[in-house]
Design a protein around this motif. Structure first.
Motif, PDB file in Angstrom:
ATOM      1  N   ARG A   9       0.832  -1.208   0.000  1.00 35.68           N
ATOM      2  CA  ARG A   9       0.000   0.000   0.000  1.00 35.68           C
ATOM      3  C   ARG A   9       0.860   1.249   0.000  1.00 35.68           C
ATOM      4  O   ARG A   9       0.581   2.226  -0.710  1.00 35.68           O
TER       5      ARG A   9
ATOM      6  N   ARG B 283      -4.460   4.165  -8.678  1.00 41.00           N
ATOM      7  CA  ARG B 283      -3.817   2.858  -8.601  1.00 41.00           C
ATOM      8  C   ARG B 283      -3.462   2.322  -9.973  1.00 41.00           C
ATOM      9  O   ARG B 283      -2.397   1.731 -10.172  1.00 41.00           O
TER      10      ARG B 283
ATOM     11  N   TYR C 161      -9.109  -5.499  -0.979  1.00 40.83           N
ATOM     12  CA  TYR C 161      -7.708  -5.798  -1.282  1.00 40.83           C
ATOM     13  C   TYR C 161      -7.577  -7.068  -2.123  1.00 40.83           C
ATOM     14  O   TYR C 161      -6.623  -7.206  -2.897  1.00 40.83           O
TER      15      TYR C 161
ATOM     16  N   SER D  11       2.358   4.450   5.613  1.00 39.58           N
ATOM     17  CA  SER D  11       2.056   3.033   5.410  1.00 39.58           C
ATOM     18  C   SER D  11       3.298   2.173   5.632  1.00 39.58           C
ATOM     19  O   SER D  11       3.217   1.069   6.199  1.00 39.58           O
TER      20      SER D  11
END
Length: 264
Positions: free
Chosen positions: A23, A48, A106, A255
């Protein structure tokens, strides 16, 4: 039995940490792409899909994408484990349902990344997908109200993320007692700024969905890339996008800190 359970728990924790690394890598790339848009070098989508495309263009890109896919699979496994057996700060049926939803998300991200790693196309970009989903929902009975409710929910999530960032509630999920003072300062700074930026993107995207519902126009819905570009076209101009992009970079760093310090 105890040894077997301990081994399983350890494996799931390792999978979760790998997921936070994946991530972080994606948000670092999205932040860099958003900065490129702010300074007039934005040829790729700052989401993304754009991050995956950027990785694919690198030497050994397919190998790197498989590594990312494995990381996202690890995150999905950890979230599913939390939904099934609790722990990791999950409390009650509501917490388990949220963890299950995150596991599904996810899992979807893992699948899309793996398809790209294999040389295929994982579907439309986030902006086109947002418009298509909005158009399909608007055609349903009461579709305008469904879309409006979804937009308000997304806007509320964004505001909630920002409020929790200011309150520094994310620190409750980290092993701050084991951090050195400078490390805790860095983690806190990246967590606050990064989550504020992420909340702004969610809230902005939610607001556009609400507008799409009010005007009955699916073209008004925006994914992450179009939302970021809208920041550049706002009153403050590209500097607002620069601030948000910098925040997304910091969320990527946060992250990576979470991969080390998160209580799993």
């Amino acid at each position: 039995m105890t040894v077997r359970k301990s081994y399983a728990d350890g494996s799931v924790r390792a999978a979760g940490r790998a997921g936070f690394v994946a991530r972080g890598a994606v948000y670092l790339l999205v932040g860099a792409l958003a900065l490129g848009i702010a300074f007039g070098r934005g040829g790729e989508e700052a989401d993304r899909q754009g991050a995956v495309q950027r990785v694919a263009e690198q030497p050994f890109g397919s190998v790197l994408l498989w590594v990312l896919a494995a990381g996202f699979a690890g995150m999905a496994l950890w979230r599913a484990w939390a939904a099934a057996v609790g722990g990791a700060g999950v409390r009650g049926a509501g917490g388990r349902a949220v963890s299950a939803a995150r596991a599904g998300f996810y899992g979807f991200v893992c699948w899309g990344t793996a398809v790209s790693a294999a040389g295929g196309r994982s579907g439309e970009g986030g902006d086109a997908a947002s418009r298509d989903w909005t158009a399909a929902a608007l055609r349903l009975p009461g579709g305008r109200f469904l879309v409006g409710a979804a937009g308000l929910a997304l806007l509320g999530v964004g505001v909630g993320v920002a409020v929790r960032a200011v309150q520094r509630r994310f620190l409750r999920k980290l092993d701050t007692a084991a951090m050195r003072p400078r490390t805790r300062t860095a983690v806190t700074a990246t967590g606050v700024a990064g989550n504020l930026a992420r909340g702004a993107v969610f809230a902005g995207a939610g607001a556009f969905v609400v507008v799409a519902a009010v005007r009955f126009d699916p073209g008004r819905a925006k994914g992450m890339d179009d939302t970021l570009r809208a920041f550049a076209a706002s009153g403050p101009g590209p500097w607002l996008l620069v601030a948000v992009a910098a925040g997304l970079l910091l969320f990527g760093a946060f992250s990576l800190f979470s991969a080390r310090w998160r209580r799993l």
